[in-house]
Write a protein that holds these residues in place. Sequence first.
Motif, PDB file in Angstrom:
ATOM      1  N   TYR A 130       7.691  19.186  10.846  1.00  0.00           N
ATOM      2  CA  TYR A 130       7.840  19.170   9.393  1.00  0.00           C
ATOM      3  C   TYR A 130       8.116  17.756   8.903  1.00  0.00           C
ATOM      4  CZ  TYR A 130       8.311  24.192  10.010  1.00  0.00           C
ATOM      5  OH  TYR A 130       8.090  25.508  10.346  1.00  0.00           O
ATOM      6  N   ARG A 131       7.713  17.491   7.663  1.00  0.00           N
ATOM      7  CA  ARG A 131       7.985  16.215   7.001  1.00  0.00           C
ATOM      8  C   ARG A 131       8.791  16.490   5.737  1.00  0.00           C
ATOM      9  NH1 ARG A 131       6.244  11.602   9.914  1.00  0.00           N
ATOM     10  NH2 ARG A 131       4.523  12.291  11.223  1.00  0.00           N
ATOM     11  N   GLN A 182       8.285  11.739   3.761  1.00  0.00           N
ATOM     12  CA  GLN A 182       7.326  11.752   4.873  1.00  0.00           C
ATOM     13  C   GLN A 182       7.964  11.432   6.230  1.00  0.00           C
ATOM     14  OE1 GLN A 182       4.192  12.986   4.654  1.00  0.00           O
ATOM     15  NE2 GLN A 182       4.933  13.504   2.622  1.00  0.00           N
ATOM     16  N   ASP A 207       3.397  19.367   9.064  1.00  0.00           N
ATOM     17  CA  ASP A 207       2.481  18.267   9.366  1.00  0.00           C
ATOM     18  C   ASP A 207       1.461  18.785  10.377  1.00  0.00           C
ATOM     19  OD1 ASP A 207       1.156  16.007  10.210  1.00  0.00           O
ATOM     20  OD2 ASP A 207       2.960  14.822  10.535  1.00  0.00           O
ATOM     21  N   GLN A 214      -0.864  17.322  11.858  1.00  0.00           N
ATOM     22  CA  GLN A 214      -1.258  16.330  12.870  1.00  0.00           C
ATOM     23  C   GLN A 214      -0.128  15.988  13.842  1.00  0.00           C
ATOM     24  OE1 GLN A 214      -4.066  16.441  12.983  1.00  0.00           O
ATOM     25  NE2 GLN A 214      -5.291  15.518  11.437  1.00  0.00           N
ATOM     26  N   THR A 215       0.975  16.741  13.766  1.00  0.00           N
ATOM     27  CA  THR A 215       2.125  16.477  14.635  1.00  0.00           C
ATOM     28  C   THR A 215       2.685  17.798  15.132  1.00  0.00           C
ATOM     29  OG1 THR A 215       2.642  14.525  13.309  1.00  0.00           O
ATOM     30  CG2 THR A 215       4.368  15.306  14.780  1.00  0.00           C
ATOM     31  N   THR A 239       1.577  13.402  18.294  1.00  0.00           N
ATOM     32  CA  THR A 239       0.766  13.174  17.104  1.00  0.00           C
ATOM     33  C   THR A 239      -0.686  13.050  17.522  1.00  0.00           C
ATOM     34  OG1 THR A 239       2.603  12.025  16.055  1.00  0.00           O
ATOM     35  CG2 THR A 239       0.449  11.624  15.153  1.00  0.00           C
TER      36      THR A 239
END
Length: 162
Positions: free
Chosen positions: A116-117, A121, A130, A132-133, A158
């Motif tokens: 999570y972001r 961010q 997220d 991409q992570t 990532t």
Amino acid sequence: MNESTKKKQNLSKGSMMIEVLIVATIIVVSVLSALIVAQKSIYLSRQSLHQTQVAFLLEEGAEATRIIRDNTWTNVSNLTPATDYYLSFSGGTWILSVTPSSIGIFTRKIVISSAYRDANQNLASSGTIDSQTRLVTVSVVWTDGGQNFSKTLQFYLTDLFS
């Protein structure tokens, strides 16, 4: 022999018997103490060996997961979150499967979770997912002497190559 000489001999024999018992007790206590110290030393040596092995298994699990990510991000992104996965080496590379596997007395599992972001961010425990992570948790569990032990390593992966 008169009576006082007999009493002295009996006292001397009784004193000698007490001295022998005291020396025997000291020897037995010394030997038992040495055995207890040796037993504890062996236990601590075994624990130290296991801790070293676990550290290597955790690091290998992290590196293998990075290799799986490097092969293609979908190897990681398509995994079901909060599912226990186990590493195996097949076809010249690492793969993750749901089939449990052990290495000696150790069982290593890998759990992939969403990352999570927050509003800034930064990676956080909640917020926006997220895509991409991923948060990766590598755990090693084992039983020794009737006790269960576990160690865990967490890190983020990532998608570096998209």
